[in-house]
Each structure stands twice: as C-alpha cells, then as structure tokens.
Design a protein around this motif. Sequence first.
Motif, short mmCIF file in Angstrom:
data_model
loop_
_atom_site.label_atom_id
_atom_site.label_comp_id
_atom_site.label_asym_id
_atom_site.label_seq_id
_atom_site.Cartn_x
_atom_site.Cartn_y
_atom_site.Cartn_z
N MET A 218 1.16 -1.31 -0.05
CA MET A 218 0.21 0.27 -0.16
C MET A 218 1.04 1.20 0.52
N LEU A 219 0.79 2.52 -0.28
CA LEU A 219 1.59 3.60 -1.16
C LEU A 219 0.71 4.36 0.15
N SER A 220 1.91 5.42 0.77
CA SER A 220 1.84 6.17 1.92
C SER A 220 1.69 7.59 1.55
N GLU A 221 0.80 7.91 2.21
CA GLU A 221 0.07 9.31 1.86
C GLU A 221 1.15 10.44 1.14
N GLN A 222 2.28 9.97 0.98
CA GLN A 222 3.84 11.16 0.35
C GLN A 222 3.79 10.75 -0.29
N GLU A 223 3.72 9.00 -0.53
CA GLU A 223 3.60 8.28 -1.75
C GLU A 223 2.28 8.99 -2.90
N LYS A 224 2.08 8.83 -2.57
CA LYS A 224 0.47 8.72 -3.09
C LYS A 224 0.92 10.26 -4.38
N LEU A 225 0.54 11.35 -3.15
CA LEU A 225 1.15 13.06 -3.35
C LEU A 225 2.25 12.93 -4.48
N ASP A 226 3.47 11.88 -4.65
CA ASP A 226 4.63 12.30 -5.23
C ASP A 226 4.25 12.10 -6.69
N ALA A 227 3.62 10.60 -6.40
CA ALA A 227 2.55 10.15 -7.41
C ALA A 227 2.11 10.66 -8.23
N LEU A 228 0.98 11.68 -8.00
CA LEU A 228 -0.26 12.28 -8.74
C LEU A 228 0.72 13.16 -9.50
N LEU A 229 2.05 13.93 -8.32
CA LEU A 229 2.33 15.10 -8.91
C LEU A 229 3.45 14.90 -10.10
N ARG A 230 4.88 13.19 -10.45
CA ARG A 230 4.54 12.41 -11.34
C ARG A 230 3.58 12.58 -12.69
N LEU A 231 2.68 12.43 -12.46
CA LEU A 231 1.41 11.59 -13.68
C LEU A 231 1.71 12.32 -14.29
N GLY A 232 1.52 13.79 -14.72
CA GLY A 232 1.48 14.55 -15.81
C GLY A 232 2.60 14.25 -16.64
N THR A 233 3.46 14.20 -16.18
CA THR A 233 4.28 14.26 -17.33
C THR A 233 4.42 12.75 -17.54
N GLU A 234 4.03 12.10 -16.39
CA GLU A 234 4.64 10.66 -17.15
C GLU A 234 3.48 9.54 -17.92
N LEU A 235 2.41 10.10 -17.77
CA LEU A 235 1.19 9.59 -18.55
C LEU A 235 1.23 10.72 -19.95
N ASN A 236 1.97 11.57 -19.96
CA ASN A 236 2.32 12.46 -21.22
C ASN A 236 3.13 11.96 -22.00
N GLN A 237 4.02 10.94 -21.71
CA GLN A 237 4.64 10.01 -22.40
C GLN A 237 4.54 9.47 -23.74
N VAL A 238 3.43 8.80 -22.55
CA VAL A 238 2.55 6.88 -23.42
C VAL A 238 1.31 8.15 -24.66
N ASN A 239 2.01 7.57 -25.46
CA ASN A 239 1.38 8.22 -27.11
C ASN A 239 0.33 6.97 -27.49
N ASP A 240 0.51 5.64 -26.92
CA ASP A 240 -0.42 4.85 -27.66
C ASP A 240 -1.76 4.66 -26.72
N LEU A 241 -2.84 4.64 -27.92
CA LEU A 241 -4.09 4.73 -26.31
C LEU A 241 -4.10 3.57 -25.40
N ASP A 242 -3.97 2.00 -26.20
CA ASP A 242 -4.61 1.24 -25.15
C ASP A 242 -3.33 1.24 -24.25
N ILE A 243 -2.51 1.28 -23.93
CA ILE A 243 -0.81 1.47 -23.69
C ILE A 243 -1.49 2.64 -21.93
N LEU A 244 -2.00 3.48 -22.50
CA LEU A 244 -2.05 4.78 -21.44
C LEU A 244 -2.91 4.50 -20.96
N LEU A 245 -4.27 3.60 -21.68
CA LEU A 245 -5.76 2.89 -20.71
C LEU A 245 -4.78 2.04 -19.19
N GLU A 246 -3.98 0.96 -20.02
CA GLU A 246 -3.92 -0.06 -18.52
C GLU A 246 -2.64 1.04 -17.73
#
Length: 416
Positions: free
Chosen positions: A1-29
């Motif tokens: 299980m992620l800690s609250e801090q880990e969740k926050l960090d992950a959320l902050l990274r999420l936008g950048t991370e997702l923008n590197q994925v172009n393929d729709l199916d991989i993105l949805l997975e």
Amino acid sequence: MLSEQEKLDALLRLGTELNQVNDLDILLEHLLTVARRFVNADAGSFYLRKDDKFYFHLLQNDTMDNASDDQRIPLPGNIFRSPVKDDSIAGYVAKTGEFLNIVDVHEIPDGAPYRFNKNYDMQSGYRTCSMLTIPLNNKRGIPLGILQIINAKDRSGNIVQFVEKDEKMMFHFASIAAIALERAQMTRTLLLRMIRMAELRDPKETGAHVNRVGSFSVALYQKWAEKHDIPQEEIERWRDILRMAAMLHDAGKVGISDSILKKPGRLTDDERMIMNQHALFGAQLFNDMQSDFDEIACQVAINHHENWDGTGYPGHIDSATGEPLDGYRKPDGSARGKIGDETPIFGRIVKLADVFDALSSQRCYKPAWDEEKVLRIIQEDSGTAFDPELVEIFMENLDTIRLIQQRYKDESQDEV
Ligand code: C2E
Ligand code: SIN
Ligand code: SIN
Ligand code: FE
Ligand code: FE
C-alpha cells in the motif's frame, strides 16, 4: 500500500509520466493500474466513448488474475460489444457527469436511478462490492471515458468501502488522466487522417488497398508469432500498431512529385531512383520515435522494399539522414541491401502483403492479375524477394487472405 506522501509524489509525477505515453491502449492500461494503486483497489474497468456511446474497454482484476486457469471464466462477449445501458452505473455516470461512490453494489436501493448488472459476478464467480465510478471529462465537460475502481482493500486485504480521501485523490487523478486521454485520442485521430491523406495523394493507394495491406499484415503476423511461441498477450499488443503502420507503408509517397507518382507507363531509371526514396521519406515522417507506433511505422516504411536475398532497397541506411551506415557501404558508396532477417519481421511481412496486393490489383502501370498468376509469382519469389517462411504461412492461410479481399473490395474502377 502506498503512503500518503508516496501518493502525493505519484500524483505530481503522473502528468509528466502519462504525457510520455502515446499509444492509447497502453495509456489506458497504465491509467487503470495507477488509479487502482492509489486507492488500493482489487479490480477496475475502463469504459471508452466511441461516437456518442460508451463501451467496456478494459478490465483489471488481481483476484481473478491470480486464480488458477480452470477457475477463470472469460467475460461474455456481449459485455464488450454492446454500449453501456443508461441505467447501468457507468451509463448513469456518463449521462450525468457525476462521480459515484457506492459502498456495496449489491445493496443499491430500488429507487436509485442506476442498477448493478449482476451478470458479471454471476458468470465470473467474482464478488464486486465497493465501487468508485469517475468520469474523465475534457475541458468542455464532455466525458471521454469512465473509470471504475472496484473493491477497496484495507491493510489485511479485507474488502472495505472507498472513503472521502479516496474520492479526493481520484478527483485529481481524473483531471490529469483526462488530459492524457484526450491527447492520446487526438494522436490516433491524426494518424487516421494521415492515412486518408496518403490515400488522396496516391490514387492507386486506395482505402481498400491500404486496409487490405493492414489486415493481411496482421493475419500473417498472428500466424508467424504463434509459430515462434510469442505469447498471445504480446501479439495483441502489436496488432493495432502493426495495422496502422502497415496502412502507412507508402506514406512517404507524399514526397514524390505527381509526374512520377501518377505516370501511366513504366518509370525510367532516373524516375525509379526518385520513386525509391519514398521508403526513406516515410521513415523520416516517424523517426522521432516518440512511441512504439512511431518506431514500428518507421521500421515498416524503411524496410518494406528490402528483398530476402539482399537485392532490395534502400538497404542499411540511417533512417534520419538516408546516409549508408558505416560498414555497409558497397564499393560504389551506396548502401548494401538487407539480407534475410536483417530486415525486421514487420518489414518482411508488409513487403509480402503489399506486393501480393499490388499484383492482385490494377495499377496505372499494370492490369490486375488473376489469383493463380499472382500466387505463382509469390511462390517463385520465395527466398529471393520474400522470407520463405512467410510465403509458406501465406499459402497455408489463403482462406483468411481471401476473406480479407472480400471484406475490402475495390470500388468500381471509375470511382478509384
Ligand atoms: P506499388 O504499385 O504499390 O507496388 C508495390 C510493389 O509491388 C512494387 O514495389 C513491386 O515490388 C510489386 N509490383 C507491383 N507491380 C508489379 C509487377 O507488375 N510485377 C512484379 N513482379 N512486381 C510488382 P516497387 O517495384 O519497389 O515499386 C514501388 C512503387 O513504385 C510502386 O508501388 C509504384 O507506386 C511505383 N512504380 C513502380 N514501377 C512503376 C512503373 O513502372 N510505373 C509507375 N507509374 N510507377 C511505378
Ligand atoms: C513494375 O512495373 O514495377 C513491375 C514490372 C514487372 O516486373 O513485371
Ligand atoms: C521493376 O521492374 O522496376 C522492379 C519491380 C519488380 O518486379 O519487383
Ligand atoms: Fe512502397
Ligand atoms: Fe502499396
């Protein structure tokens, strides 16, 4: 299980991370995996909008994945094919744009404007209980997809309800995810437009031809991959990418002048040299390699005129500059052709699919030939032009090839 801090960090990274994925199916997975990890959920599904309706698109379920094979029951096909009903949970969220947090889907009061479809649980033996359903709205407030997160688990793995903290987390998640989803869908839409543009440019690359080459290629790959013990999961991962890349094999013809491209008769040697550059031009359209799709499209474009015996073009060149690669220069300075499996498999496949279709079709420089003659040429050129293993697979699967020809027939000649 992620800690609250880990969740926050992950959320902050999420936008950048997702923008590197172009393929729709991989993105949805990826979206579904990350969403579930945030709120420690056992399962989840994703519904995607197509035209005005929402369709079930993706399912992840840890419990079912860990079940032994004989316990696992596949979803009934109609769940995938038919649009979600208005009074289903996902349908309700799609219609209203509301967020729903349900404590137990089997305890929904009779008067509620939505119902849980018990079929899935009944058929699979899984028990769905708590459920968070979140619309991914674009900036204009239109839902593009519906995320459904199922069965929150506490630290000891007991199923619990989703709490307000989870809702807040998913609310942020949804706004970031919606942007990435819109981008990936736009990429796909642009690709489809690009395919149509390539068709407009070259009158003999009709929609039907391009569709046939895409489908032949996927069918050949499926059979080839089975023989090479490639897991079905991986085959499926490449199918759509290969189909689109194959459809764009000649996109580089946009760089060839009309006087050559549309010449009714045979090309002169000089014209031929120019024409052959379409393979490199095509590769250059995709060689920024931002996604798996770019990589495969580049690979297909540059390799679809190599011959098995090394006599094809353009040979070992840099896909960005067109310069021959070091160590592959012939005495005259040009690049040596790729021999055998120096040409990647997707290149070998699209080559066979393209030539088979060109021979079977009318071109401005040749008539359509009958199947017998076409198959004779294909077999004669096995081992010279074509990978012999692929020719064998092709001949073994003529039924499939003919079905594809039936499905994508050319329009009447004067319309083409
Ligand atoms: P395309 O028309 O899509 O043809 C794709 C490939 O199918 C050709 O690649 C060739 O390998 C094969 N093919 C097509 N027609 C014949 C044929 O009559 N006999 C045999 N044995 N193979 C055939 P290739 O040769 O590298 O040509 C690439 C593209 O160059 C063609 O794409 C077409 O757009 C153009 N092209 C080639 N030759 C001529 C020509 O004589 N006149 C014109 N106007 N265009 C040509
Ligand atoms: C072509 O025109 O490109 C093909 C001629 C042939 O080999 O029959
Ligand atoms: C050509 O004749 O220009 C080459 C086409 C082929 O037969 O592969
Ligand atoms: Fe080509
Ligand atoms: Fe073609």
